[in-house]
Enzyme design. Structure first.
Site, PDB file in Angstrom:
ATOM      1  N   GLY A  86       0.838  -1.206   0.000  1.00 17.74           N
ATOM      2  CA  GLY A  86       0.000   0.000   0.000  1.00 17.74           C
ATOM      3  C   GLY A  86       0.865   1.245   0.000  1.00 17.74           C
ATOM      4  N   GLY A  88       2.709   3.754   1.397  1.00 18.37           N
ATOM      5  CA  GLY A  88       3.249   4.011   2.733  1.00 18.37           C
ATOM      6  C   GLY A  88       3.731   5.441   2.888  1.00 18.37           C
ATOM      7  N   ARG A  89       3.869   6.119   1.764  1.00 15.35           N
ATOM      8  CA  ARG A  89       4.324   7.519   1.842  1.00 15.35           C
ATOM      9  C   ARG A  89       3.810   8.331   0.662  1.00 15.35           C
ATOM     10  NH1 ARG A  89      10.490   7.499  -0.256  1.00 15.35           N
ATOM     11  NH2 ARG A  89      10.379   5.646  -1.540  1.00 15.35           N
ATOM     12  N   LYS A 109       4.168  12.257  -3.223  1.00 13.56           N
ATOM     13  CA  LYS A 109       5.049  11.175  -2.752  1.00 13.56           C
ATOM     14  C   LYS A 109       6.024  11.758  -1.745  1.00 13.56           C
ATOM     15  CE  LYS A 109       8.223   7.662  -4.615  1.00 13.56           C
ATOM     16  NZ  LYS A 109       8.711   7.059  -5.874  1.00 13.56           N
ATOM     17  N   GLY A 122       7.350   7.595   6.043  1.00 14.25           N
ATOM     18  CA  GLY A 122       6.396   8.253   5.157  1.00 14.25           C
ATOM     19  C   GLY A 122       7.003   9.379   4.328  1.00 14.25           C
ATOM     20  N   ARG A 179      -1.687  -1.231  -9.970  1.00 13.92           N
ATOM     21  CA  ARG A 179      -0.501  -2.069 -10.154  1.00 13.92           C
ATOM     22  C   ARG A 179      -0.929  -3.533 -10.211  1.00 13.92           C
ATOM     23  NH1 ARG A 179       3.244   1.243  -7.066  1.00 13.92           N
ATOM     24  NH2 ARG A 179       2.138   3.185  -6.665  1.00 13.92           N
ATOM     25  N   ASP A 244       4.472  -4.780  -7.360  1.00 11.02           N
ATOM     26  CA  ASP A 244       3.827  -3.547  -6.883  1.00 11.02           C
ATOM     27  C   ASP A 244       4.351  -2.329  -7.634  1.00 11.02           C
ATOM     28  OD1 ASP A 244       6.103  -4.492  -5.249  1.00 11.02           O
ATOM     29  OD2 ASP A 244       5.993  -2.507  -4.356  1.00 11.02           O
ATOM     30  N   ASN A 245       5.410  -2.502  -8.415  1.00 13.10           N
ATOM     31  CA  ASN A 245       5.944  -1.397  -9.211  1.00 13.10           C
ATOM     32  C   ASN A 245       5.676  -1.625 -10.699  1.00 13.10           C
ATOM     33  OD1 ASN A 245       6.917  -0.257  -6.863  1.00 13.10           O
ATOM     34  ND2 ASN A 245       8.953  -1.134  -7.084  1.00 13.10           N
ATOM     35  N   ASP A 254       7.235   4.229 -10.384  1.00 11.29           N
ATOM     36  CA  ASP A 254       8.047   3.996  -9.179  1.00 11.29           C
ATOM     37  C   ASP A 254       9.538   3.976  -9.477  1.00 11.29           C
ATOM     38  OD1 ASP A 254       5.751   4.033  -7.755  1.00 11.29           O
ATOM     39  OD2 ASP A 254       6.083   2.142  -6.714  1.00 11.29           O
TER      40      ASP A 254
HETATM   41  P1  AMP Z   1       9.093   1.078  -3.367  1.00 14.03           P
HETATM   42  O1  AMP Z   1      10.032  -0.080  -3.505  1.00 14.03           O
HETATM   43  O2  AMP Z   1       9.747   2.392  -3.177  1.00 14.03           O
HETATM   44  O3  AMP Z   1       8.103   1.095  -4.487  1.00 14.03           O
HETATM   45  O4  AMP Z   1       8.280   0.866  -1.999  1.00 14.03           O
HETATM   46  C1  AMP Z   1       7.755  -0.371  -1.574  1.00 14.03           C
HETATM   47  C2  AMP Z   1       6.775  -0.166  -0.441  1.00 14.03           C
HETATM   48  O5  AMP Z   1       7.396   0.464   0.684  1.00 14.03           O
HETATM   49  C3  AMP Z   1       5.595   0.719  -0.788  1.00 14.03           C
HETATM   50  O6  AMP Z   1       4.475   0.214  -0.111  1.00 14.03           O
HETATM   51  C4  AMP Z   1       6.003   2.078  -0.242  1.00 14.03           C
HETATM   52  O7  AMP Z   1       4.885   2.892   0.049  1.00 14.03           O
HETATM   53  C5  AMP Z   1       6.738   1.674   1.029  1.00 14.03           C
HETATM   54  N1  AMP Z   1       7.726   2.678   1.446  1.00 14.03           N
HETATM   55  C6  AMP Z   1       8.911   2.972   0.851  1.00 14.03           C
HETATM   56  N2  AMP Z   1       9.564   3.931   1.532  1.00 14.03           N
HETATM   57  C7  AMP Z   1       8.795   4.267   2.587  1.00 14.03           C
HETATM   58  C8  AMP Z   1       8.914   5.201   3.658  1.00 14.03           C
HETATM   59  N3  AMP Z   1       9.975   5.974   3.793  1.00 14.03           N
HETATM   60  N4  AMP Z   1       7.894   5.274   4.551  1.00 14.03           N
HETATM   61  C9  AMP Z   1       6.822   4.484   4.442  1.00 14.03           C
HETATM   62  N5  AMP Z   1       6.647   3.579   3.467  1.00 14.03           N
HETATM   63  C10 AMP Z   1       7.612   3.465   2.539  1.00 14.03           C
HETATM   64 MG    MG Z   2       6.552   1.044  -5.222  1.00  9.89          MG
END
Ligand code: AMP
Ligand code: MG
Length: 472
Positions: A86, A88-89, A109, A122, A179, A244-245, A254
């Site tokens: 989901g 997360g940020r 973002k 976040g 996604r 997820d990407n 992403d």
């Molecule tokens: P990503 O590989 O950057 O696409 O992120 C994978 C997952 O980790 C996604 O659910 C993002 O929302 C979460 N995520 C990445 N960085 C952070 C962060 N600094 N704080 C909270 N969630 C994060």
């Molecule tokens: Mg991602």
């Protein structure tokens, strides 16, 4: 005059199982770094005052008509399934239907924690925000489907990654943020009614002609196979092709530890966390098939006769390698200036690539040089080029306008990784001149720009970026 965003939010009308309503978290001392007026115009946004832009795109003010939310999804990360990820940020503010009639998401973002943050803060730091800004806009200018960048704001707050870093928020724009993992989450939870709603929504939004779940699967496959061929043709390595990407719309999404390759080698990896090279340059076509298989597995759950579905889905997925290969070959034919199709083209292309790998050729500059007769200078052993070029010369006979095709298919400018890193270092110390310069040069990638010749130069050994960290 004040900022106006003509929101028309369809995702927020889906059941509340699909997301968590969440406002962005305000930041201390926002400063607007950049606002993309050209893109704003496409979206139908009336920009208004700088101060309003700053507060809205920092997440401090929620603009009228927005329905801020964090989207739910799951995903396979480096091959293992995570049942709940989901946003997360990230916060989806809402959608607009642009002047071109296209519906697009507007998403912040780095805008603070959400119910899906797990242990994350976040937030995002300035480096990856500027990298995504530059690289996604460059990708768009190259003609490759991608999310785009609408704004970047410094938050005036500190973010802790490999040390203390300046925080930032990126506003990005996508045809949607659906996604493969958005489908996986409902399939994994056995929420078939939601899976069906999501399928209908995706079809309506992206592929209105698609017939049911298997039609959607076919359409995503076609879009993804075009996208991967596009990436391969410009030497792009996404770096984190987790499900997820992987976007349903077939856009690049992403941007993390991504990079454009300098010296050509099929095994090139930049991401420091991809130790096994799962997402190496040449693996991307296979990984896209693997990701599509995960989408198929999820979509099948909603069929009345899943067994029959398995057969059809298998057929659809199994056809992807040949489709990608065909798209890939078309792209590389064009890079050689060939508009006709002939037997032996595949061998001609792969032979060149093998010689380029052996001769440590710069990927971008070698292809660009094919049209001005200087490609042989890119080879450690120029004779390796000469013997290949004889075959090409014969193949060129009767080609209508190979030079124009080459120049339109081989960019002169890509966002070189060492320049991106240099730009980030400068920006962190307050100097945005390279950021501006890169954006300007990369907006016209297929044009010669003698004043920007330094941006075409590959890195010297000590300029080379060893690894792009995922401390995003
Ligand atoms: P990503 O590989 O950057 O696409 O992120 C994978 C997952 O980790 C996604 O659910 C993002 O929302 C979460 N995520 C990445 N960085 C952070 C962060 N600094 N704080 C909270 N969630 C994060
Ligand atoms: Mg991602």
């Amino acid at each position: 005059m004040s900022l106006h965003i003509p929101f028309d939010n369809s995702f927020a009308r889906l059941p509340t199982d699909f997301y968590a309503r969440q406002a962005p978290q305000p930041v201390k001392a926002p400063r607007l770094v950049v606002f993309n007026d050209t893109l704003a115009q496409v979206l139908g946004i009336r920009p208004g005052e700088a101060e309003e832009l700053t507060q809205v795109f920092a997440g401090n003010d929620v603009p009228e008509g927005a329905t801020p939310l964090a989207q739910l999804y799951a995903g396979h990360q480096f091959g293992s399934f995570n049942p709940q990820l989901g946003d997360g940020r990230a916060i989806l503010l809402g959608e607009t239907v642009g002047q071109d009639g296209v519906r697009r998401d507007i998403q912040l973002k780095g805008s603070g924690q959400t119910p899906f943050s797990r242990r994350g803060d976040g937030r995002a730091w300035l480096g990856p925000v500027l990298r995504e800004y530059v690289v996604s806009e460059a990708m768009h200018a190259l003609g490759i489907p991608t999310t785009r960048a609408l704004a970047a704001v410094e938050t005036g707050e500190t973010v802790w990654r490999e040390g203390a870093q300046p925080g930032a928020v990126l506003t990005r724009v996508a045809q949607s943020h659906l996604r493969v993992g958005t489908f996986q989450v409902f399939a994994a939870r056995g929420q078939i009614a939601n899976l069906r709603k999501l399928t209908d929504y995706a079809i309506q939004r992206h592929y209105p002609d698609a017939d049911g779940p298997m039609g959607l699967l076919r359409a995503v496959r076609d879009a993804q196979s075009r996208l991967i061929a596009d990436w391969m043709a410009v030497g792009f390595i996404h770096g984190v092709m987790n499900t997820d990407n992987s976007s349903i719309s077939g856009e690049t999404i992403d941007y993390g530890p991504c990079a454009f390759m300098d010296v050509y080698h099929p095994h090139t990896v930049y991401s420091s966390i991809d130790r096994a090279g799962r997402y190496a340059y040449a693996n991307q076509p296979d990984i896209a098939v693997w990701n599509l298989a995960q989408l198929a597995t999820a979509l099948i759950q909603q069929l009345d006769d899943p067994q029959a579905g398995v057969e059809e889905a298998t057929e659809i997925v199994h056809a992807m390698p040949d489709l990608t290969q065909a798209n890939w070959l078309n792209r590389f034919r064009a890079k050689l200036g060939l508009s006709s199709v002939q037997e032996g083209d595949l061998e001609l292309v792969t032979d060149l690539l093998a010689r380029m790998a052996q001769n440590q050729c710069d990927f971008t500059n070698t292809f660009r040089a094919l049209s001005d007769g200087t490609a042989r200078d890119q080879f450690v052993d120029p004779a390796a080029y000469d013997s290949w070029a004889e075959g090409r010369q014969r193949r060129m006979e009767g080609e209508p306008d190979p030079v124009a095709l080459q120049r339109a298919s081989n960019p002169a400018f890509i966002p070189r990784n060492h320049r991106v890193e240099e730009m980030i270092s400068a920006a962190v110390s307050g100097d945005y001149s390279l950021f501006d310069r890169l954006n300007a040069a990369l907006s016209r990638p297929y044009e010669d720009q003698p004043e920007n010749a330094d941006l075409q130069r590959p890195p010297t050994p000590d300029e080379e970026v060893q690894a792009t960290f995922c401390g995003t």
